[in-house]
Design a protein around this motif. Structure first.
Motif, PDB file in Angstrom:
ATOM      1  N   PRO A 267       0.812  -1.223   0.000  1.00 20.88           N
ATOM      2  CA  PRO A 267       0.000   0.000   0.000  1.00 20.88           C
ATOM      3  C   PRO A 267       0.842   1.269   0.000  1.00 20.88           C
ATOM      4  O   PRO A 267       0.536   2.236  -0.714  1.00 20.88           O
ATOM      5  CB  PRO A 267      -0.831  -0.134   1.285  1.00 20.88           C
ATOM      6  N   GLU A 268       1.905   1.283   0.804  1.00 18.25           N
ATOM      7  CA  GLU A 268       2.747   2.477   0.853  1.00 18.25           C
ATOM      8  C   GLU A 268       3.570   2.631  -0.422  1.00 18.25           C
ATOM      9  O   GLU A 268       3.859   3.755  -0.854  1.00 18.25           O
ATOM     10  CB  GLU A 268       3.656   2.430   2.077  1.00 18.25           C
ATOM     11  N   ALA A 269       3.946   1.527  -1.043  1.00 17.45           N
ATOM     12  CA  ALA A 269       4.654   1.606  -2.330  1.00 17.45           C
ATOM     13  C   ALA A 269       3.745   2.220  -3.380  1.00 17.45           C
ATOM     14  O   ALA A 269       4.154   3.104  -4.157  1.00 17.45           O
ATOM     15  CB  ALA A 269       5.116   0.221  -2.765  1.00 17.45           C
ATOM     16  N   VAL A 270       2.494   1.778  -3.426  1.00 16.62           N
ATOM     17  CA  VAL A 270       1.538   2.336  -4.391  1.00 16.62           C
ATOM     18  C   VAL A 270       1.342   3.819  -4.146  1.00 16.62           C
ATOM     19  O   VAL A 270       1.270   4.632  -5.082  1.00 16.62           O
ATOM     20  CB  VAL A 270       0.196   1.580  -4.310  1.00 16.62           C
ATOM     21  N   ARG A 271       1.270   4.203  -2.874  1.00 13.51           N
ATOM     22  CA  ARG A 271       1.122   5.628  -2.558  1.00 13.51           C
ATOM     23  C   ARG A 271       2.274   6.441  -3.159  1.00 13.51           C
ATOM     24  O   ARG A 271       2.067   7.512  -3.738  1.00 13.51           O
ATOM     25  CB  ARG A 271       1.077   5.822  -1.038  1.00 13.51           C
ATOM     26  N   GLN A 272       3.501   5.941  -3.019  1.00 16.49           N
ATOM     27  CA  GLN A 272       4.667   6.665  -3.529  1.00 16.49           C
ATOM     28  C   GLN A 272       4.670   6.726  -5.054  1.00 16.49           C
ATOM     29  O   GLN A 272       4.958   7.764  -5.642  1.00 16.49           O
ATOM     30  CB  GLN A 272       5.954   6.007  -3.017  1.00 16.49           C
ATOM     31  N   TYR A 273       4.356   5.617  -5.690  1.00 13.17           N
ATOM     32  CA  TYR A 273       4.351   5.611  -7.155  1.00 13.17           C
ATOM     33  C   TYR A 273       3.265   6.539  -7.701  1.00 13.17           C
ATOM     34  O   TYR A 273       3.486   7.280  -8.660  1.00 13.17           O
ATOM     35  CB  TYR A 273       4.143   4.195  -7.679  1.00 13.17           C
ATOM     36  N   ARG A 274       2.096   6.516  -7.085  1.00 16.39           N
ATOM     37  CA  ARG A 274       1.011   7.378  -7.553  1.00 16.39           C
ATOM     38  C   ARG A 274       1.356   8.849  -7.381  1.00 16.39           C
ATOM     39  O   ARG A 274       0.968   9.680  -8.216  1.00 16.39           O
ATOM     40  CB  ARG A 274      -0.281   7.039  -6.796  1.00 16.39           C
ATOM     41  N   ALA A 275       2.071   9.162  -6.319  1.00 18.22           N
ATOM     42  CA  ALA A 275       2.433  10.563  -6.082  1.00 18.22           C
ATOM     43  C   ALA A 275       3.290  11.115  -7.214  1.00 18.22           C
ATOM     44  O   ALA A 275       3.277  12.325  -7.474  1.00 18.22           O
ATOM     45  CB  ALA A 275       3.167  10.696  -4.751  1.00 18.22           C
ATOM     46  N   GLY A 276       4.029  10.255  -7.901  1.00 18.01           N
ATOM     47  CA  GLY A 276       4.894  10.719  -8.974  1.00 18.01           C
ATOM     48  C   GLY A 276       4.295  10.624 -10.357  1.00 18.01           C
ATOM     49  O   GLY A 276       4.954  10.972 -11.343  1.00 18.01           O
ATOM     50  N   HIS A 277       3.053  10.154 -10.455  1.00 17.41           N
ATOM     51  CA  HIS A 277       2.440  10.008 -11.766  1.00 17.41           C
ATOM     52  C   HIS A 277       2.078  11.360 -12.374  1.00 17.41           C
ATOM     53  O   HIS A 277       1.692  12.302 -11.680  1.00 17.41           O
ATOM     54  CB  HIS A 277       1.177   9.154 -11.671  1.00 17.41           C
ATOM     55  N   SER A 278       2.193  11.433 -13.667  1.00 21.82           N
ATOM     56  CA  SER A 278       1.844  12.653 -14.392  1.00 21.82           C
ATOM     57  C   SER A 278       0.327  12.860 -14.395  1.00 21.82           C
ATOM     58  O   SER A 278      -0.435  11.881 -14.465  1.00 21.82           O
ATOM     59  CB  SER A 278       2.351  12.549 -15.835  1.00 21.82           C
ATOM     60  N   PRO A 279      -0.138  14.124 -14.329  1.00 20.94           N
ATOM     61  CA  PRO A 279      -1.582  14.385 -14.428  1.00 20.94           C
ATOM     62  C   PRO A 279      -2.201  13.839 -15.717  1.00 20.94           C
ATOM     63  O   PRO A 279      -3.401  13.576 -15.766  1.00 20.94           O
ATOM     64  CB  PRO A 279      -1.659  15.922 -14.382  1.00 20.94           C
ATOM     65  N   GLN A 280      -1.384  13.644 -16.742  1.00 23.90           N
ATOM     66  CA  GLN A 280      -1.904  13.107 -17.994  1.00 23.90           C
ATOM     67  C   GLN A 280      -2.459  11.702 -17.829  1.00 23.90           C
ATOM     68  O   GLN A 280      -3.297  11.259 -18.626  1.00 23.90           O
ATOM     69  CB  GLN A 280      -0.806  13.102 -19.057  1.00 23.90           C
ATOM     70  N   ASN A 281      -2.015  11.001 -16.798  1.00 24.70           N
ATOM     71  CA  ASN A 281      -2.539   9.653 -16.559  1.00 24.70           C
ATOM     72  C   ASN A 281      -4.048   9.663 -16.322  1.00 24.70           C
ATOM     73  O   ASN A 281      -4.724   8.667 -16.592  1.00 24.70           O
ATOM     74  CB  ASN A 281      -1.838   9.019 -15.357  1.00 24.70           C
TER      75      ASN A 281
ATOM     76  N   LEU B 222      -6.206  11.071 -17.944  1.00 23.25           N
ATOM     77  CA  LEU B 222      -6.928  11.017 -19.212  1.00 23.25           C
ATOM     78  C   LEU B 222      -7.184   9.574 -19.643  1.00 23.25           C
ATOM     79  O   LEU B 222      -7.936   9.332 -20.590  1.00 23.25           O
ATOM     80  CB  LEU B 222      -6.133  11.747 -20.303  1.00 23.25           C
ATOM     81  N   ASN B 223      -6.558   8.637 -18.960  1.00 23.63           N
ATOM     82  CA  ASN B 223      -6.709   7.220 -19.271  1.00 23.63           C
ATOM     83  C   ASN B 223      -7.808   6.635 -18.383  1.00 23.63           C
ATOM     84  O   ASN B 223      -7.658   6.576 -17.166  1.00 23.63           O
ATOM     85  CB  ASN B 223      -5.381   6.499 -19.028  1.00 23.63           C
ATOM     86  N   PRO B 224      -8.926   6.180 -18.970  1.00 21.28           N
ATOM     87  CA  PRO B 224     -10.034   5.655 -18.151  1.00 21.28           C
ATOM     88  C   PRO B 224      -9.624   4.482 -17.262  1.00 21.28           C
ATOM     89  O   PRO B 224     -10.114   4.360 -16.136  1.00 21.28           O
ATOM     90  CB  PRO B 224     -11.072   5.218 -19.196  1.00 21.28           C
ATOM     91  N   ARG B 225      -8.737   3.613 -17.755  1.00 21.56           N
ATOM     92  CA  ARG B 225      -8.301   2.473 -16.946  1.00 21.56           C
ATOM     93  C   ARG B 225      -7.551   2.947 -15.695  1.00 21.56           C
ATOM     94  O   ARG B 225      -7.710   2.386 -14.614  1.00 21.56           O
ATOM     95  CB  ARG B 225      -7.399   1.542 -17.764  1.00 21.56           C
ATOM     96  N   TYR B 226      -6.741   3.987 -15.882  1.00 23.93           N
ATOM     97  CA  TYR B 226      -5.980   4.516 -14.743  1.00 23.93           C
ATOM     98  C   TYR B 226      -6.938   5.115 -13.712  1.00 23.93           C
ATOM     99  O   TYR B 226      -6.803   4.865 -12.510  1.00 23.93           O
ATOM    100  CB  TYR B 226      -4.994   5.579 -15.223  1.00 23.93           C
ATOM    101  N   VAL B 227      -7.908   5.883 -14.179  1.00 25.11           N
ATOM    102  CA  VAL B 227      -8.878   6.494 -13.269  1.00 25.11           C
ATOM    103  C   VAL B 227      -9.662   5.420 -12.528  1.00 25.11           C
ATOM    104  O   VAL B 227      -9.871   5.502 -11.308  1.00 25.11           O
ATOM    105  CB  VAL B 227      -9.826   7.420 -14.044  1.00 25.11           C
ATOM    106  N   ALA B 228     -10.063   4.372 -13.257  1.00 20.92           N
ATOM    107  CA  ALA B 228     -10.819   3.292 -12.622  1.00 20.92           C
ATOM    108  C   ALA B 228      -9.983   2.601 -11.554  1.00 20.92           C
ATOM    109  O   ALA B 228     -10.479   2.271 -10.472  1.00 20.92           O
ATOM    110  CB  ALA B 228     -11.267   2.288 -13.683  1.00 20.92           C
TER     111      ALA B 228
END
Length: 419
Positions: free
Chosen positions: A127-141, A143-149
């Motif tokens: 869970p904490e790893a996912v938190r860190q990776y998500r924090a660095g994701h570009s806002p453009q992500n 725009l991807n429905p799969r990412y939002v879901a």
């Protein structure tokens, strides 16, 4: 073993599988299919079974969407249960060994269905790893429905709940550092007697600690980082920001960043450009694993500059022990597992996480003192030869399995009463 990736790719899985095979166990690894590899083959003594298991491969059409929704709600991937169940029935498998949290409930469902124990091998605090990776994701992500879901259906709070429930249900849990073990016991409520530590140490039989260095750094004071550039928790921005504080006093300084990534790598490249450090900071991109010890050997000092957070504080990277195996002094941040190992072994310098000036001072100190570098490097090599190596660490894995075998073996009374 259940591995939600293609195999062979994962070094930790390979080490564990070999250790179990060498101890007399028969090991099956169920992993994702790879186009150019057979569906079933023997790899280093283990039987690798590859199937179409990725969500994008099995959840197609209306029926696939329904299956995907059911999997999402239950956190159990039915296709994995079916494939693993076939192996259990055909091969007589008596333990399910699950690698990482995303397949935890799937493995537990298999264990329940076939009444066999489950080992939950947690390579990191997911869970904490996912938190860190998500924090660095570009806002453009977004725009991807799969990412939002994915973001909407797997919030961190849900991942933490899955983690708590899974470690309580598993027959055994493996953490990579004592700090991770404490997390599963005190934060998640796992039974202390069920949680074992099997660390991410180097295998001296397969890692070339005496590799010839790659050419090109002979006249430079090279400081390297080797690994995936998967997020800001890596802390490499601190290193780049430290360069202007030290480069005038160490004109031969070269920062060598070996590895690849996406958003964070681009951020680091922009920072390098903004500071005008293109002639000091080098990005090699990804290199073959066999070349890793060659890059480490070519540099004078090696880095693990992690930021301190729930992820980094409960795991430890393989690279630290690789550096030590090649006799390189290290600079690490005061993240608990890193600082503990480096202080204990006297193999490097520990600086506060995120402290640019302290990082610059550490680089300066080591560049000014070759004898200190040699001493720290030799201390690191001695530590991996005597303690932090897979020959020693694999015994912890085998001890866990022996403990599980004793617990699950039928009692003399049960054997006597059986027909």
């Amino acid at each position: 073993m259940l591995l939600d990736a293609a195999y062979p790719t994962d070094i930790r899985v390979a080490k564990e599988a070999r250790a179990l095979v060498d101890d007399g166990h028969t090991v099956f690894i169920l992993s994702r299919a790879v186009d150019d590899r057979p569906q079933r083959e023997e790899v280093d003594g283990s039987v690798v079974v590859r199937r179409q298991l990725a969500n994008s491969e099995v959840n197609r059409g209306i029926g696939g969407v329904v299956r995907g929704l059911v999997d999402l709600v239950t956190d159990v991937r039915r296709v994995w249960v079916d494939e693993a169940g076939s192996l259990v029935e055909l091969e007589g498998i008596d333990v399910i060994h699950v690698h990482d949290l995303p397949l935890a409930n799937t493995g537990l469902a298999i264990g329940d269905e076939y009444d066999i124990p489950v080992v939950l091998d947690l390579h990191e605090n997911w869970p904490e790893a996912v938190r860190q990776y998500r924090a660095g994701h570009s806002p453009q992500n977004f725009l991807n429905p799969r990412y939002v879901a994915s973001r909407l259906t797997t919030p961190i709070v849900r991942l933490k709940r899955i983690e708590r429930q899974a470690v309580r249900r598993a027959d055994r849990v493996i953490a990579v550092v004592p700090e991770g073990r404490d997390h599963y016991i005190y934060d998640c409520g796992a039974d202390a007697s069920d949680v074992f530590v099997v660390s991410n140490v180097v295998d001296l039989d397969t890692f070339d600690g005496e590799a010839d260095p790659v050419p090109g750094y002979e006249d430079q004071f090279a400081v390297s980082y080797v690994g995936t550039l998967g997020g800001g928790h890596r802390g490499l921005d601190t290193v780049i920001k430290a360069v202007p504080h030290v480069v005038d006093d160490v004109p031969s300084l070269r920062i060598v960043i070996v590895g690849d990534g996406s958003d964070y790598k681009r951020e680091l490249e922009r920072l390098t450009s903004d500071l005008g450090l293109e002639n000091v900071v080098e990005f090699t991109g990804r290199v073959p694993f066999d070349d890793v010890p060659k890059y480490v050997a070519a540099t004078d000092v090696c880095l693990v500059p992690h930021r301190d957070n729930g992820h980094t504080a409960t795991t430890i990277p393989h690279k630290l022990f690789q550096y030590m195996a090649v006799r390189k002094p290290v600079i690490v941040t005061n993240v608990a597992p890193l600082g503990r190992v480096v202080d204990e072994t006297e193999s490097g310098l520990v600086v506060p996480a995120g402290d640019v000036v302290a990082m610059a001072d550490a680089i300066q100190r080591l560049s000014d003192d070759p004898e200190l570098c040699d001493r720290l490097g030799e201390n690191g090599r001695e530590a991996v030869e005597t303690k932090y190596n897979w020959a020693v660490e694999s015994e912890h894995l085998l001890d866990m399995y022996r403990d599980l075998e004793r617990e699950t073996a039928p009692s003399a009374q049960e054997v006597a009463s059986s027909p």
